[in-house]
Design a protein around this motif. Structure first.
Motif, short mmCIF file in Angstrom:
data_model
loop_
_atom_site.label_atom_id
_atom_site.label_comp_id
_atom_site.label_asym_id
_atom_site.label_seq_id
_atom_site.Cartn_x
_atom_site.Cartn_y
_atom_site.Cartn_z
N ALA A 136 14.64 3.11 8.63
CA ALA A 136 13.26 3.08 8.11
C ALA A 136 12.66 1.70 8.36
CB ALA A 136 13.27 3.40 6.62
N VAL A 137 11.39 1.68 8.76
CA VAL A 137 10.71 0.43 9.08
C VAL A 137 9.39 0.33 8.32
CG1 VAL A 137 9.68 -0.98 10.90
CG2 VAL A 137 11.72 0.39 11.39
N VAL A 138 9.25 -0.75 7.56
CA VAL A 138 7.99 -1.07 6.91
C VAL A 138 7.40 -2.21 7.72
CG1 VAL A 138 6.85 -1.82 4.80
CG2 VAL A 138 8.93 -0.41 4.66
N ALA A 139 6.31 -1.94 8.44
CA ALA A 139 5.72 -2.97 9.31
C ALA A 139 4.38 -2.50 9.86
CB ALA A 139 6.65 -3.26 10.49
N GLY A 140 3.65 -3.45 10.39
CA GLY A 140 2.41 -3.14 11.08
C GLY A 140 1.22 -3.02 10.15
N ASP A 141 0.15 -2.48 10.69
CA ASP A 141 -1.08 -2.32 9.92
C ASP A 141 -0.85 -1.36 8.76
OD1 ASP A 141 -2.40 -3.96 11.70
OD2 ASP A 141 -3.05 -2.31 12.96
N GLY A 142 -1.54 -1.63 7.68
CA GLY A 142 -1.44 -0.77 6.51
C GLY A 142 -1.13 -1.58 5.27
N GLY A 143 -0.75 -0.91 4.24
CA GLY A 143 -0.50 -1.58 2.97
C GLY A 143 -1.80 -2.12 2.39
N HIS A 144 -1.68 -2.99 1.42
CA HIS A 144 -2.86 -3.54 0.76
C HIS A 144 -3.07 -5.02 1.05
CE1 HIS A 144 -2.19 0.24 -1.40
NE2 HIS A 144 -3.49 0.23 -1.55
N GLY A 145 -2.24 -5.62 1.93
CA GLY A 145 -2.39 -7.02 2.30
C GLY A 145 -3.34 -7.17 3.48
N HIS A 146 -3.73 -8.40 3.75
CA HIS A 146 -4.65 -8.66 4.86
C HIS A 146 -3.99 -8.57 6.22
CE1 HIS A 146 -7.96 -9.84 2.28
NE2 HIS A 146 -7.11 -10.53 1.55
N GLY A 147 -2.70 -8.88 6.32
CA GLY A 147 -2.03 -8.89 7.61
C GLY A 147 -1.10 -7.72 7.82
N GLY A 148 -1.21 -6.70 7.01
CA GLY A 148 -0.31 -5.55 7.11
C GLY A 148 0.58 -5.46 5.89
N TRP A 149 1.60 -4.63 5.98
CA TRP A 149 2.52 -4.39 4.86
C TRP A 149 3.21 -5.68 4.47
CZ3 TRP A 149 2.80 0.14 2.29
CH2 TRP A 149 2.22 1.25 2.90
N CYS A 150 3.11 -6.06 3.21
CA CYS A 150 3.70 -7.30 2.70
C CYS A 150 4.41 -7.00 1.39
CB CYS A 150 2.61 -8.35 2.49
SG CYS A 150 3.21 -9.88 1.75
N VAL A 151 5.67 -7.41 1.28
CA VAL A 151 6.43 -7.13 0.07
C VAL A 151 5.79 -7.79 -1.15
CG1 VAL A 151 8.10 -9.03 0.18
CG2 VAL A 151 8.78 -6.85 -0.82
N LEU A 152 5.11 -8.92 -0.95
CA LEU A 152 4.48 -9.61 -2.07
C LEU A 152 3.30 -8.83 -2.62
CD1 LEU A 152 4.43 -13.22 -0.56
CD2 LEU A 152 6.14 -12.22 -2.08
N VAL A 153 2.66 -8.03 -1.78
CA VAL A 153 1.50 -7.25 -2.18
C VAL A 153 1.88 -5.80 -2.48
CG1 VAL A 153 -0.77 -6.42 -1.41
CG2 VAL A 153 -0.01 -8.72 -0.78
N ASP A 154 2.72 -5.22 -1.65
CA ASP A 154 3.02 -3.80 -1.73
C ASP A 154 4.37 -3.48 -2.36
OD1 ASP A 154 0.65 -2.95 -0.19
OD2 ASP A 154 1.63 -4.06 1.44
N GLY A 155 5.16 -4.50 -2.65
CA GLY A 155 6.52 -4.28 -3.14
C GLY A 155 6.62 -3.61 -4.49
N GLU A 156 5.80 -4.03 -5.45
CA GLU A 156 5.93 -3.44 -6.78
C GLU A 156 5.64 -1.94 -6.79
OE1 GLU A 156 4.04 -5.57 -9.94
OE2 GLU A 156 5.26 -7.35 -9.56
N ARG A 157 4.69 -1.52 -6.00
CA ARG A 157 4.41 -0.09 -5.90
C ARG A 157 5.62 0.65 -5.34
NH1 ARG A 157 0.26 -0.83 -3.19
NH2 ARG A 157 0.85 0.17 -1.25
N GLY A 158 6.28 0.02 -4.36
CA GLY A 158 7.50 0.62 -3.80
C GLY A 158 8.65 0.66 -4.78
N LEU A 159 8.79 -0.40 -5.58
CA LEU A 159 9.83 -0.41 -6.60
C LEU A 159 9.60 0.69 -7.62
CD1 LEU A 159 10.37 -4.20 -7.37
CD2 LEU A 159 12.01 -2.63 -6.32
N LYS A 160 8.35 0.87 -8.03
CA LYS A 160 8.03 1.94 -8.98
C LYS A 160 8.37 3.29 -8.39
CE LYS A 160 4.40 -0.52 -11.42
NZ LYS A 160 2.96 -0.68 -11.62
N ALA A 161 8.01 3.50 -7.12
CA ALA A 161 8.26 4.78 -6.46
C ALA A 161 9.77 5.05 -6.35
CB ALA A 161 7.62 4.81 -5.09
N ALA A 162 10.57 3.98 -6.21
CA ALA A 162 12.01 4.14 -6.10
C ALA A 162 12.70 4.17 -7.46
CB ALA A 162 12.59 3.01 -5.24
#
Length: 165
Positions: A136-162
Motif C-alpha cells: 500500500a502506498v500513501v503518496a502524491g496529490d490528495g489528502g488535506h495538505g498543500h503538497g499532497g498526503w502528509c502524515v502531520l495533516v492526514d495521519g489522525e484521520r487514518g489512525l481513527k479509521a484504523a
C-alpha cells in the motif's frame, strides 16, 4: 491513487519506522516539517524506529532514540509501515529495498517523490521486468495538505479509521 482505505491500511501495522529521520539541520530529513514526522509517531504513542545510516541516534522532545542503519535492520519489516522523508532519488532506492523485505505499506511525505518514484510506488510501468512496489502506498496529490498526503495533516484521520485513536 491513494484513498482513505490506503491510509487505514498503512495505520493497521503494529509497528512503524521513519527513514530519513535526522537531527542534522543540513539534512533533508531535518528540514521543517520533516523532523516533526518522527516526533508525530511518538506524540500518538505509536511504536516507531528511526532509520538513519549516518547517525547512531536522533534527539526529539521525547528523548534520544537509537537508530537503525537500514530497513534490513528493522526487527520485523513485514509488520512495519514505513514513513519516508528522503529526497526523491533516495526514496526510489528505499522503495526497492522495502519491496524486497516485504514491508506492507509506505507513506511518502510531500517532497520525497517525483514521477519516477510515484511510477515505481504504484507498481511500475507495463512491461517493466522489475515491477514496482507491491504494498500500500500513501503518496502524491490528495489528502488535506498543500503538497499532497502528509502524515502531520492526514495521519489522525487514518489512525481513527484504523481504530488506533
Amino acid at each position: 491513487m491513494t484513498t482513505d482505505s490506503t491510509v487505514r491500511t498503512f495505520f493497521s501495522s503494529p509497528q512503524f519506522a521513519v527513514v530519513g529521520a535526522s537531527t542534522n539541520p543540513a539534512k533533508f530529513g531535518h528540514k521543517a516539517p520533516r523532523p516533526q514526522v518522527f516526533t508525530w509517531y511518538h506524540a500518538h504513542s505509536l511504536p516507531v524506529t528511526p532509520i538513519n545510516p549516518a547517525s547512531a541516534s536522533i534527539e526529539t522532545p521525547f528523548g534520544v532514540h537509537p537508530t537503525v542503519k537500514s530497513l534490513a535492520e528493522l526487527p520485523d519489516p513485514k509488520h512495519t509501515s514505513l514513513s519516508v522523508i528522503t529526497p526523491a532519488p533516495v526514496t526510489l532506492n528505499v522503495l526497492k529495498e522495502a519491496k524486497k523485505l516485504g514491508i506492507p505499506a509506505v507513506w511518502l511525505q510531500p517532497g520525497t517523490w517525483d514521477e519516477a518514484v510515484l511510477d515505481y510506488a504504484r507498481g511500475g510501468e507495463d512491461g517493466d521486468e522489475e515491477g514496482g512496489y507491491e504494498g500500500a502506498v500513501v503518496a502524491g496529490d490528495g489528502g488535506h495538505g498543500h503538497g499532497g498526503w502528509c502524515v502531520l495533516v492526514d495521519g489522525e484521520r487514518g489512525l481513527k479509521a484504523a481504530g488506533k485513536l
